[in-house]
Motif scaffolding. Structure first.
Motif, PDB file in Angstrom:
ATOM      1  N   PRO A 197     -68.352 -28.588 -35.153  1.00 45.88           N
ATOM      2  CA  PRO A 197     -69.722 -28.167 -35.427  1.00 45.88           C
ATOM      3  C   PRO A 197     -70.691 -28.469 -34.281  1.00 45.88           C
ATOM      4  CG  PRO A 197     -69.212 -30.164 -36.633  1.00 45.88           C
ATOM      5  CD  PRO A 197     -67.937 -29.711 -35.980  1.00 45.88           C
ATOM      6  N   GLU A 198     -70.317 -29.369 -33.387  1.00 41.68           N
ATOM      7  CA  GLU A 198     -71.192 -29.750 -32.270  1.00 41.68           C
ATOM      8  C   GLU A 198     -70.964 -28.881 -31.041  1.00 41.68           C
ATOM      9  OE1 GLU A 198     -72.438 -33.677 -29.641  1.00 41.68           O
ATOM     10  OE2 GLU A 198     -70.843 -33.854 -31.120  1.00 41.68           O
ATOM     11  N   THR A 199     -69.687 -28.648 -30.712  1.00 39.35           N
ATOM     12  CA  THR A 199     -69.368 -27.963 -29.447  1.00 39.35           C
ATOM     13  C   THR A 199     -68.797 -26.564 -29.643  1.00 39.35           C
ATOM     14  OG1 THR A 199     -67.101 -28.790 -29.396  1.00 39.35           O
ATOM     15  CG2 THR A 199     -68.817 -30.193 -28.385  1.00 39.35           C
ATOM     16  N   ALA A 200     -68.428 -26.205 -30.841  1.00 46.69           N
ATOM     17  CA  ALA A 200     -67.768 -24.934 -31.180  1.00 46.69           C
ATOM     18  C   ALA A 200     -66.360 -24.839 -30.585  1.00 46.69           C
ATOM     19  CB  ALA A 200     -68.611 -23.729 -30.760  1.00 46.69           C
ATOM     20  N   LYS A 201     -65.819 -25.959 -30.104  1.00 49.06           N
ATOM     21  CA  LYS A 201     -64.434 -25.968 -29.615  1.00 49.06           C
ATOM     22  C   LYS A 201     -63.505 -25.674 -30.784  1.00 49.06           C
ATOM     23  CE  LYS A 201     -61.009 -28.487 -27.068  1.00 49.06           C
ATOM     24  NZ  LYS A 201     -60.633 -29.649 -26.296  1.00 49.06           N
ATOM     25  N   ARG A 202     -62.454 -24.907 -30.493  1.00 52.12           N
ATOM     26  CA  ARG A 202     -61.504 -24.495 -31.527  1.00 52.12           C
ATOM     27  C   ARG A 202     -60.190 -25.257 -31.374  1.00 52.12           C
ATOM     28  NH1 ARG A 202     -63.116 -20.506 -34.228  1.00 52.12           N
ATOM     29  NH2 ARG A 202     -64.540 -18.861 -33.689  1.00 52.12           N
ATOM     30  N   PHE A 203     -59.659 -25.640 -32.527  1.00 46.95           N
ATOM     31  CA  PHE A 203     -58.387 -26.355 -32.591  1.00 46.95           C
ATOM     32  C   PHE A 203     -57.469 -25.587 -33.534  1.00 46.95           C
ATOM     33  CE2 PHE A 203     -61.825 -29.430 -32.021  1.00 46.95           C
ATOM     34  CZ  PHE A 203     -61.433 -30.062 -30.836  1.00 46.95           C
ATOM     35  N   PRO A 204     -56.259 -25.236 -33.090  1.00 47.99           N
ATOM     36  CA  PRO A 204     -55.372 -24.440 -33.940  1.00 47.99           C
ATOM     37  C   PRO A 204     -54.703 -25.257 -35.043  1.00 47.99           C
ATOM     38  CG  PRO A 204     -54.262 -24.992 -31.897  1.00 47.99           C
ATOM     39  CD  PRO A 204     -55.673 -25.510 -31.773  1.00 47.99           C
ATOM     40  N   VAL A 205     -54.409 -24.552 -36.133  1.00 42.65           N
ATOM     41  CA  VAL A 205     -53.552 -25.082 -37.195  1.00 42.65           C
ATOM     42  C   VAL A 205     -52.378 -24.124 -37.261  1.00 42.65           C
ATOM     43  CG1 VAL A 205     -53.320 -25.617 -39.644  1.00 42.65           C
ATOM     44  CG2 VAL A 205     -55.519 -25.998 -38.488  1.00 42.65           C
ATOM     45  N   LYS A 206     -51.174 -24.627 -36.983  1.00 44.29           N
ATOM     46  CA  LYS A 206     -49.969 -23.797 -36.996  1.00 44.29           C
ATOM     47  C   LYS A 206     -48.901 -24.484 -37.819  1.00 44.29           C
ATOM     48  CE  LYS A 206     -50.957 -21.674 -32.652  1.00 44.29           C
ATOM     49  NZ  LYS A 206     -50.568 -20.530 -31.979  1.00 44.29           N
ATOM     50  N   GLY A 207     -48.333 -23.743 -38.751  1.00 37.77           N
ATOM     51  CA  GLY A 207     -47.297 -24.327 -39.608  1.00 37.77           C
ATOM     52  C   GLY A 207     -47.804 -25.491 -40.425  1.00 37.77           C
ATOM     53  N   GLY A 208     -49.113 -25.494 -40.713  1.00 38.19           N
ATOM     54  CA  GLY A 208     -49.685 -26.567 -41.515  1.00 38.19           C
ATOM     55  C   GLY A 208     -50.054 -27.813 -40.725  1.00 38.19           C
ATOM     56  N   ILE A 209     -49.917 -27.751 -39.395  1.00 39.31           N
ATOM     57  CA  ILE A 209     -50.184 -28.925 -38.560  1.00 39.31           C
ATOM     58  C   ILE A 209     -51.377 -28.644 -37.654  1.00 39.31           C
ATOM     59  CG2 ILE A 209     -49.240 -30.466 -36.807  1.00 39.31           C
ATOM     60  CD1 ILE A 209     -46.441 -29.701 -37.931  1.00 39.31           C
ATOM     61  N   PRO A 210     -52.454 -29.449 -37.779  1.00 35.26           N
ATOM     62  CA  PRO A 210     -53.599 -29.273 -36.895  1.00 35.26           C
ATOM     63  C   PRO A 210     -53.341 -29.918 -35.538  1.00 35.26           C
ATOM     64  CG  PRO A 210     -54.040 -31.037 -38.454  1.00 35.26           C
ATOM     65  CD  PRO A 210     -52.688 -30.461 -38.797  1.00 35.26           C
ATOM     66  N   SER A 211     -53.812 -29.300 -34.475  1.00 36.05           N
ATOM     67  CA  SER A 211     -53.691 -29.869 -33.128  1.00 36.05           C
ATOM     68  C   SER A 211     -55.088 -30.064 -32.565  1.00 36.05           C
ATOM     69  CB  SER A 211     -52.888 -28.932 -32.216  1.00 36.05           C
ATOM     70  OG  SER A 211     -52.868 -29.456 -30.905  1.00 36.05           O
ATOM     71  N   LEU A 212     -55.482 -31.319 -32.393  1.00 33.18           N
ATOM     72  CA  LEU A 212     -56.807 -31.616 -31.865  1.00 33.18           C
ATOM     73  C   LEU A 212     -56.759 -31.979 -30.381  1.00 33.18           C
ATOM     74  CD1 LEU A 212     -58.263 -33.631 -34.868  1.00 33.18           C
ATOM     75  CD2 LEU A 212     -58.497 -31.228 -34.345  1.00 33.18           C
ATOM     76  N   ILE A 213     -55.716 -31.574 -29.716  1.00 35.06           N
ATOM     77  CA  ILE A 213     -55.583 -31.857 -28.275  1.00 35.06           C
ATOM     78  C   ILE A 213     -56.302 -30.794 -27.472  1.00 35.06           C
ATOM     79  CG2 ILE A 213     -53.971 -32.105 -26.377  1.00 35.06           C
ATOM     80  CD1 ILE A 213     -51.976 -33.176 -28.387  1.00 35.06           C
TER      81      ILE A 213
END
Length: 115
Positions: free
Chosen positions: A99-115
């Motif tokens: 919500p602050e930077t609008a950076k996107r993080f994928p969720v694939k196969g039910g696993i979020p990646s915040l890298i």
């Protein structure tokens, strides 16, 4: 990604990186055994408005009230409804958006990646 997990995730390195918005999600419901004690213990750890917001973003119908009931530990119907949304509703694909930077993080196969 279970909504219990989503409720505890924040965008790394951002002071106002919570709650992460959920976009373009594929959602599945996976039945799990109900554990009233576990769900009752999780209530104090939840950001209630963030949970309700996530449900709205996903378009998931639910029977949760707008606020946590005072005697929730004794309210089995409430605990079962909360169990359903926290551990049985799973985001399988989509993106989490800071919500602050609008950076996107994928969720694939039910696993979020915040890298």
């Amino acid at each position: 990604m279970k909504l219990l997990t989503h409720n505890m995730l924040t965008s790394p390195g951002n002071a106002r990186g919570f709650p992460l918005k959920i976009e373009g999600a594929t959602v599945e419901e996976v039945e799990t055994d109900f554990n009233a004690e576990f769900i009752s213990r999780m209530v104090a750890k939840l950001e209630w408005d963030a949970l309700l917001g996530a449900l709205q973003q996903l378009g998931v119908a639910h029977q949760l009230p707008s606020a946590v009931p005072d005697k929730y530990a004794e309210d089995e119907a409430f605990l079962k409804a909360l169990h359903h949304v926290l551990v049985e509703v799973e985001v399988m694909e989509g993106e989490l958006v800071c919500p602050e930077t609008a950076k996107r993080f994928p969720v694939k196969g039910g696993i979020p990646s915040l890298i």
